[in-house]
Design a protein around this motif. Structure first.
Motif, short mmCIF file in Angstrom:
data_model
loop_
_atom_site.label_atom_id
_atom_site.label_comp_id
_atom_site.label_asym_id
_atom_site.label_seq_id
_atom_site.Cartn_x
_atom_site.Cartn_y
_atom_site.Cartn_z
N ILE A 145 17.51 33.16 70.93
CA ILE A 145 18.12 33.72 72.13
C ILE A 145 19.47 34.29 71.76
O ILE A 145 20.23 33.70 71.00
N ILE A 146 19.77 35.48 72.31
CA ILE A 146 21.08 36.11 72.16
C ILE A 146 21.62 36.38 73.56
O ILE A 146 20.97 37.07 74.36
N LEU A 147 22.77 35.83 73.85
CA LEU A 147 23.41 36.02 75.15
C LEU A 147 24.32 37.24 75.08
O LEU A 147 25.16 37.35 74.20
N ALA A 148 24.14 38.16 76.03
CA ALA A 148 24.83 39.45 76.00
C ALA A 148 26.22 39.39 76.62
O ALA A 148 26.70 40.37 77.20
N GLY A 149 26.89 38.26 76.50
CA GLY A 149 28.28 38.15 76.93
C GLY A 149 28.45 37.71 78.37
O GLY A 149 27.51 37.68 79.17
N ASP A 150 29.70 37.35 78.72
CA ASP A 150 30.03 36.77 80.01
C ASP A 150 29.18 35.54 80.30
O ASP A 150 28.47 35.45 81.31
N LEU A 151 29.30 34.58 79.42
CA LEU A 151 28.65 33.29 79.64
C LEU A 151 29.31 32.58 80.81
O LEU A 151 28.67 31.78 81.49
#
Length: 361
Positions: A145-151
């Motif tokens: 999984i890669i989170l595209a920012g603004d967690l």
């Protein structure tokens, strides 16, 4: 007398024979046996030494394999690049002295994973993130999984998102709200919370585009973060470079299509860009055109394979899947959906979200 003399003669011969046996034969047998034992011991010792050498040789091979694996680890693991090769663009903004960022991180081996998911802006919606991860039947050993920012920011459990992301071995890129939290936390780690008590005071970080006051509502997240939470968020680079995955990049905001090497992009605009107007990035939709339009035009002019960009940040446009650009922010925190886009198949999986922020998009 004669028989008696013969008897004594016979006894003397027997005695002489016994002496010869004792003096000559027995020592010879002992010596021979000792020599034989010695030879056996030497042979055994030699054999053991040879076996030890073979085992040692096997150990050397194992050590060699260990070294080879170590080499593969260093070769296949991420590489980082923080050194621009060109002067900054004319529109570049000052960088906070507390930003603590990595410009570009490159992974060469993610194509070996069964599936790679890009998940759009989570914004503290930890419950929805967990539901989505379960829905895609995620296996952290075989998938990525890669989170595209603004967690973080706006949602109910910002620190929970960071900790869950770390638990499932998610990769990530830095978003604009992550950036604010990191700058605050870096300052706190260096100067302590006591230096941040005056809510009206501006944090001294240079001539930045977005100066921060200590009364900012991101501070609630900062105060709940541990060193481990901070370390994970800081590990999210501005750009993830994935050459083995169809020549792809992951960012939060956008990239300038006129800049060839991603390390030369301006850090502020990588996390804040939405549009481009006359060659200059814009934070809003009001001026210029979506940066992805210019990106696609630039890719079509090239004679090399296009570079595909996966991004978040643009909840106003929602899920926006084009030929070379793939927007994954589907406005979860505003009551819409949280999206996972599988990179190899482009299959979309979504879960519905609660409305945690009624702000207009």
């Amino acid at each position: 007398m004669l028989p008696s003399r013969k008897k004594w003669l016979w006894l003397c011969c027997c005695l002489l024979f016994a002496v010869v046996v004792i003096v000559v034969v027995v020592p010879s047998v002992v010596v021979t046996r000792n020599n034989r034992n010695s030879a056996q011991q030497q042979e055994s010792s030699t054999g053991g030494s040879n076996n030890g050498g073979e085992n040692g040789g096997q150990g050397g091979e194992n050590s060699g394999q260990g070294g080879e694996n170590g080499g593969q680890g260093s070769g296949n693991g991420p590489t980082t690049d923080n050194t621009p090769t060109e002067p900054p663009p004319s529109y570049a903004k000052a960088v906070s002295s507390y930003a603590n960022y990595t410009r570009v991180q490159t992974y060469h081996d993610l194509a070996n994973k069964d599936r790679i998911f890009i998940i759009g802006d989570v914004h503290g919606c930890a419950g929805e993130l967990k539901e989505l991860v379960q829905k895609i039947n995620y296996n952290k050993d075989r998938d990525q999984i890669i989170l595209a920012g603004d967690l973080v920011y706006r949602g109910p459990d910002n620190v929970g998102v960071i900790r869950y992301a770390k638990e499932i071995n998610a990769l990530c890129v830095r978003g604009n709200h992550d950036d604010i939290v990191i700058r605050f936390k870096t300052y706190e780690l260096q100067h302590g919370l006591d230096a941040m008590q005056d809510e009206k005071e501006t944090m001294p970080e240079g001539d930045v585009e977005d100066p921060l006051k200590f009364g900012d509502d991101h501070m609630g997240i900062v105060k709940n973060m541990t060193q481990e939470d901070y370390d994970y968020l800081v590990s999210c680079p501005l750009v993830l470079e994935l050459p083995s995955l169809n020549n792809s990049r992951v960012v939060h905001g956008g990239l300038d299509p006129q800049i060839k090497n991603p390390v030369n992009n301006d850090p502020y605009w990588v996390v804040n860009m939405r549009n481009i107007d006359d060659g200059v990035p814009e934070r809003t939709h009001s001026d210029g055109k979506h940066w992805t339009k210019y990106w696609s035009e630039a890719q079509h002019k090239n004679f090399t394979a296009p570079i595909n960009v996966y991004y978040g940040h643009d909840a106003g446009r929602g899920l926006d899947l084009e030929t070379e650009t793939f927007g994954t922010d589907s406005a979860c925190v505003y009551g819409h959906q949280l999206t996972a886009l599988e990179m190899k198949t482009h299959q979309v999986t979504q879960v519905d979200c609660q409305d945690y922020d009624s702000m207009d998009l």
